[in-house]
Structure formats: C-alpha cells, structure tokens
Design an enzyme around this catalytic site. Structure first.
Site, short mmCIF file in Angstrom:
data_model
loop_
_atom_site.label_atom_id
_atom_site.label_comp_id
_atom_site.label_asym_id
_atom_site.label_seq_id
_atom_site.Cartn_x
_atom_site.Cartn_y
_atom_site.Cartn_z
N HIS A 77 0.82 -1.20 0.00
CA HIS A 77 0.00 0.00 0.00
C HIS A 77 0.86 1.26 0.00
CE1 HIS A 77 0.80 -1.25 4.13
NE2 HIS A 77 0.89 0.05 4.41
N ALA A 78 0.30 2.31 -0.54
CA ALA A 78 0.95 3.62 -0.50
C ALA A 78 -0.13 4.68 -0.64
CB ALA A 78 1.97 3.76 -1.63
#
Length: 159
Positions: A77-78
């Site tokens: 995730h980012a």
C-alpha cells in the site's frame, strides 16, 4: 472517479474500489515484478496515479517492513498527495512468490491499496474489509482457485 459512499450515508464496500478491470492473474514469482505490474495497472485505471512515484512509494514501503501479512497474502500500500481516490488492485498468483512474509510462507494473493495521503481512516476501513475476507479459510481458497475476475469479486460481494 470513485466515491466514498460511507460519507453519503452508505456503508463502504470493497467493490466500490475493486472492479473486474483491477483483478490480475499473474504467473510471475518475482515480488518486484508483481508490484510493478500492479502499479502499472493502477496508473492505467486512475489518471491521478503517477506510476513512477507510486511504484517508488510501494517499493520503499516494502523496505520498511514486508507487506506479506501471512496466510499467503500480501497487502502492499501507498498513499500519496497526488492520488485523489482510493483503489484496490488484486493479483491472484499462479505460483508461490517469496515475499518475506511474517509467517515466512510464500504469497499467492496480493491486494494493492493506493489512495490519498490524508485519508487514513478510509484506508483502514478498506484494509479491514480485505482482512475480513482473507481471514476466512474458505474465501481464501476460493480466491486462490479463482479463474476469472468475477469469481474474485464474488468473494467480496457481501462486504
């Protein structure tokens, strides 16, 4: 653009962020290649995703701590200022991929989450919905054996 329906009085659903076009079936066993393909898909689906910046953020996150959470699942995730709405890209891996997971087992299911940097609560809601599905052994098996995107989406239909 995707709407965060929960703000409008409707419960948030994973299918608000995951679609048939964001489900991939990959043969690769290379973690970086898998992440790159998924980031490229995210950029293809969302014009606010700069593939170079997003890929860099995803890979940097992996150096901090592996997103292999166990149960043969990874959730890279980012969150970036330039991304306007959350999205999920799912990859069903045809072969085991080494991910340095917490349980030291290879990964077969990858759920990439991207979104705005300032929406931590929404990110946590998406993460919790994915976690509900993958904690269920029958649904995990269903996902690993999925042959098309509709089968993947069906696992999330009630959430």
């Amino acid at each position: 653009m995707l709407l965060c329906l929960e703000m409008e009085g409707y419960p948030m659903r994973i299918l608000d962020y995951l679609s048939e076009s964001s489900v991939l079936f990959l043969d690769s066993t290379n973690k970086q290649e898998i992440l790159s393909v998924m980031a490229n898909k995210a950029a293809e689906l969302d014009a606010t995703v700069n593939v170079k910046n997003f890929t860099k953020a995803i890979l940097e996150r992996e150096t901090i701590m592996s997103t292999g959470i166990g149960l043969q699942v990874a959730i890279p995730h980012a969150k970036l200022q330039t991304i306007q709405d959350f999205f999920v890209v799912a990859a069903i891996l045809q072969n085991d991929a080494e991910w340095d997971a917490l349980d030291k087992k290879p990964v077969r299911l990858v759920f990439m989450i991207g979104g705005p940097a300032d929406k931590q609560a929404d990110y946590l809601k998406i993460l919790s919905k994915i976690t509900l599905v993958i904690k269920n052994p029958a649904r995990r098996k269903e996902l690993r054996q999925a042959k098309d995107a509709n089968a993947v989406l069906a696992a999330f239909a009630e959430l």
